[in-house]
Write a protein that holds these residues in place. Structure first.
Motif, PDB file in Angstrom:
ATOM      1  N   LYS A 196       0.832  -1.207   0.000  1.00  0.00           N
ATOM      2  CA  LYS A 196       0.000   0.000   0.000  1.00  0.00           C
ATOM      3  C   LYS A 196       0.864   1.254   0.000  1.00  0.00           C
ATOM      4  CE  LYS A 196      -3.636   2.192   2.799  1.00  0.00           C
ATOM      5  NZ  LYS A 196      -4.392   2.100   4.076  1.00  0.00           N
TER       6      LYS A 196
ATOM      7  N   SER B 175       1.656   3.648  -3.502  1.00  0.00           N
ATOM      8  CA  SER B 175       0.991   4.951  -3.473  1.00  0.00           C
ATOM      9  C   SER B 175       1.754   5.969  -4.314  1.00  0.00           C
ATOM     10  CB  SER B 175       0.846   5.453  -2.031  1.00  0.00           C
ATOM     11  OG  SER B 175       2.098   5.783  -1.462  1.00  0.00           O
TER      12      SER B 175
ATOM     13  N   TYR C 244       2.783   3.459  -8.207  1.00  0.00           N
ATOM     14  CA  TYR C 244       1.621   3.174  -9.053  1.00  0.00           C
ATOM     15  C   TYR C 244       0.689   4.377  -9.037  1.00  0.00           C
ATOM     16  CZ  TYR C 244      -2.116   0.520 -11.314  1.00  0.00           C
ATOM     17  OH  TYR C 244      -3.064   0.078 -12.195  1.00  0.00           O
TER      18      TYR C 244
ATOM     19  N   THR D 141      -2.399   6.846  -6.498  1.00  0.00           N
ATOM     20  CA  THR D 141      -3.656   6.787  -5.768  1.00  0.00           C
ATOM     21  C   THR D 141      -4.591   7.822  -6.377  1.00  0.00           C
ATOM     22  OG1 THR D 141      -3.070   8.498  -4.135  1.00  0.00           O
ATOM     23  CG2 THR D 141      -2.389   6.223  -3.632  1.00  0.00           C
TER      24      THR D 141
ATOM     25  N   TYR E 143      -1.117  10.894  -8.794  1.00  0.00           N
ATOM     26  CA  TYR E 143      -1.109   9.934  -9.896  1.00  0.00           C
ATOM     27  C   TYR E 143      -0.380  10.532 -11.098  1.00  0.00           C
ATOM     28  CZ  TYR E 143      -2.883   6.363 -13.074  1.00  0.00           C
ATOM     29  OH  TYR E 143      -2.990   5.338 -13.982  1.00  0.00           O
TER      30      TYR E 143
ATOM     31  N   ILE F 238      -2.724  -5.512  -4.402  1.00  0.00           N
ATOM     32  CA  ILE F 238      -2.930  -4.089  -4.142  1.00  0.00           C
ATOM     33  C   ILE F 238      -2.958  -3.308  -5.457  1.00  0.00           C
ATOM     34  CG2 ILE F 238      -1.984  -2.037  -3.014  1.00  0.00           C
ATOM     35  CD1 ILE F 238      -3.133  -4.146  -1.086  1.00  0.00           C
TER      36      ILE F 238
ATOM     37  N   THR G 266      -6.012  -0.961  -6.606  1.00  0.00           N
ATOM     38  CA  THR G 266      -5.736   0.457  -6.859  1.00  0.00           C
ATOM     39  C   THR G 266      -6.160   0.861  -8.260  1.00  0.00           C
ATOM     40  OG1 THR G 266      -3.859   0.419  -5.323  1.00  0.00           O
ATOM     41  CG2 THR G 266      -3.936   2.222  -6.906  1.00  0.00           C
ATOM     42  N   GLN G 267      -5.898   0.004  -9.225  1.00  0.00           N
ATOM     43  CA  GLN G 267      -6.297   0.284 -10.602  1.00  0.00           C
ATOM     44  C   GLN G 267      -7.811   0.502 -10.695  1.00  0.00           C
ATOM     45  OE1 GLN G 267      -5.990  -2.970 -13.402  1.00  0.00           O
ATOM     46  NE2 GLN G 267      -5.405  -1.580 -15.074  1.00  0.00           N
TER      47      GLN G 267
ATOM     48  N   GLU H 161      -9.793   1.456  -8.211  1.00  0.00           N
ATOM     49  CA  GLU H 161     -10.130   2.694  -7.499  1.00  0.00           C
ATOM     50  C   GLU H 161      -9.925   3.907  -8.400  1.00  0.00           C
ATOM     51  OE1 GLU H 161      -7.837   2.810  -3.958  1.00  0.00           O
ATOM     52  OE2 GLU H 161      -8.814   1.075  -3.038  1.00  0.00           O
TER      53      GLU H 161
ATOM     54  N   ARG I 261     -12.580  -4.856  -7.435  1.00  0.00           N
ATOM     55  CA  ARG I 261     -11.797  -4.344  -6.307  1.00  0.00           C
ATOM     56  C   ARG I 261     -12.042  -5.194  -5.068  1.00  0.00           C
ATOM     57  NH1 ARG I 261     -13.074   1.537  -3.965  1.00  0.00           N
ATOM     58  NH2 ARG I 261     -14.972   0.401  -3.474  1.00  0.00           N
TER      59      ARG I 261
END
Length: 447
Positions: A170, A174, A177, A179, A183, A238, A242-243, A245, A343
């Motif tokens: 996570k 962050s 990758y 959030t 991003y 994760i 995340t993708q 989200e 997710r």
């Protein structure tokens, strides 16, 4: 008796806190904490973590600051924002401030607390320092040196559990990758930012280690902290969550009227028009028609493989959920519902991984499955082949740790040959990759 009950209750409360923190799912990330950051100067004393030489009498090396400042790229992440490339990116994006003063850049290239969340000793120029990973230190810096203090005590006081695979995934992802709040989108890449390529266990091993994975470390922080395969697997789970989200986020998930392009396979668009490369995707998207841009499913391919070994029912649900997302992207179904479902499956996968044992036989089976998937053509895209190669490296590392591999040199040579095929993403040829996979398979299959 009353005192005994009180003592047991206290111990139970600490265990609950430790279990919650180690899972990493509800833990506040360091950059989101409201606690005060004191700066790397608070850790750098030669009597703390700034010793040039390791302390033989201490379970902690005490030279962590020196390793970070001299060898770790995180210590120079801020300086990158001062180069010509960063100036050019900021200019092309029309940022109101230069890169080294822009929140869009500083949130990942430094530990960037603002206002009262930063002590005067904290310097943004230190880049990603101690508290960027271990959490703002004001609530725990004094107590963590107390006699008989435990790791559970430190976590209870606010130390971030970076050793726990879920929490580490996570944290690292962050930035590496992204959030919903930070991003690297397609516009930023088009302006000149490098493509983000990341696999948690591979990049962990590329870091200059400022801890030692010995018996004491495992005793204090748990066996999961040193399990390479579990770290790799959590990174994949994760990443998929995340993708989804970001895909659902009304700001990050769109670029004008289009879905955010970085969530999709880069080379679906970035190839010559004469290169007629479309083929049905047999893992997740056989129903996707030619001409539709397909989701970047590299991490989903890895997680699907992991679940095939760990949990047949969850594997089936995850595969179906991924297929449903691809169908929704093609106009068949409500995307928000399907992305939410995927997710949730990724979250269930993360919990399953946390509770699973990755013994030598499991590792070898995963490696063989991963190779066999490639040999039937499931890595036609560069991103999938890249993740598969990094995964084989992580699994090989875990097999070496477990004593499953007897000839590490041959494995390393085989991995080097796989990586050589991936030196340039634009020049990637699936047939060459499959040839090297076939050669590597004989090494994995040998007992």
């Amino acid at each position: 008796m009353k005192g005994l009950i009180s003592s047991l209750a206290t111990r139970f409360a600490v265990l609950v806190v430790l279990a919650t923190a180690v899972s990493g799912q509800s833990q506040t990330l360091p950059d989101q904490s409201t606690d005060k950051t004191l700066g790397v100067v608070s850790c750098s004393s030669s009597l703390c973590h700034g010793s040039v030489n390791t302390w033989q009498s201490s379970p902690v090396a005490q030279n962590e600051y020196v390793v970070w400042s001299r060898l770790d790229k995180h210590a120079r992440a801020y300086n990158v924002l001062l180069n010509e490339r960063s100036r050019s990116i900021a200019s092309k994006l029309g940022l109101s401030k230069p890169a080294h003063e822009s929140k869009e850049c500083l949130d990942c290239h430094a530990h960037n607390p603002v206002g009262e969340r930063a002590d005067g000793r904290h310097k943004i120029t230190d880049g990603v320092g101690c508290e960027g990973c271990h959490g703002p230190s004001s609530p725990w810096i004094v107590s963590h040196t107390a006699p008989d203090v435990t790791h559970a005590d430190n976590l209870q006081h606010g130390l971030y559990p970076a050793e726990a695979p879920q929490a580490r995934a996570k944290l690292c992802m962050s930035c590496h990758y992204g959030t919903a709040t930070k991003y690297v989108n397609h516009r930023t890449m088009a302006a000149g930012h490098p493509r983000l390529s990341f696999e948690l266990e591979t990049f962990t091993n590329l870091q200059p280690a400022h801890f030692k994975l010995d018996a004491d470390y495992t005793k204090r922080k748990g066996s999961g902290a040193s399990n390479s395969a579990k770290v790799w697997a959590q990174g994949q789970a994760i990443a998929v969550g995340t993708q989804m989200e970001i895909l659902m986020d009304p700001v990050r998930g769109r670029d004008g009227v289009f879905p955010e392009p970085t969530l999709f396979d880069c080379h679906a668009c970035h190839h010559p028009m004469a290169d007629q490369r479309w083929k049905p995707h047999t893992a997740f998207g056989a129903s996707i028609s030619p001409g539709l841009i397909r989701l970047n499913d590299a991490n989903a391919l890895m997680l699907r493989l992991i679940l095939r070994q760990l949990d047949a029912d969850l594997y089936t649900r995850f595969t179906q959920a991924t297929q449903d997302v691809n169908k929704a992207l093609a106009g068949n179904g409500k995307l928000s519902d399907k992305a939410t479902a995927l997710r949730q499956q990724a979250q269930a996968a993360s919990e399953k991984i946390a509770a699973s044992a990755f013994d030598g036989n499991t590792l070898r089976a995963m490696a063989l499955m991963l190779i066999d998937d490639g040999l039937v053509g499931l890595y036609p895209d560069y991103a999938g082949a890249e993740q598969a190669t990094m995964a084989l490296g992580s699994l090989s590392n875990a097999m070496q740790q477990s004593g499953t591999i007897k000839h590490a040199a041959a494995y390393n040579q085989g991995l080097a040959q796989l990586r050589a095929v991936l030196l340039k993403d634009e020049a990637y040829k699936p047939a060459e990759f499959m040839t090297k996979l076939r050669e590597f398979r004989s090494l994995v299959a040998a007992r």
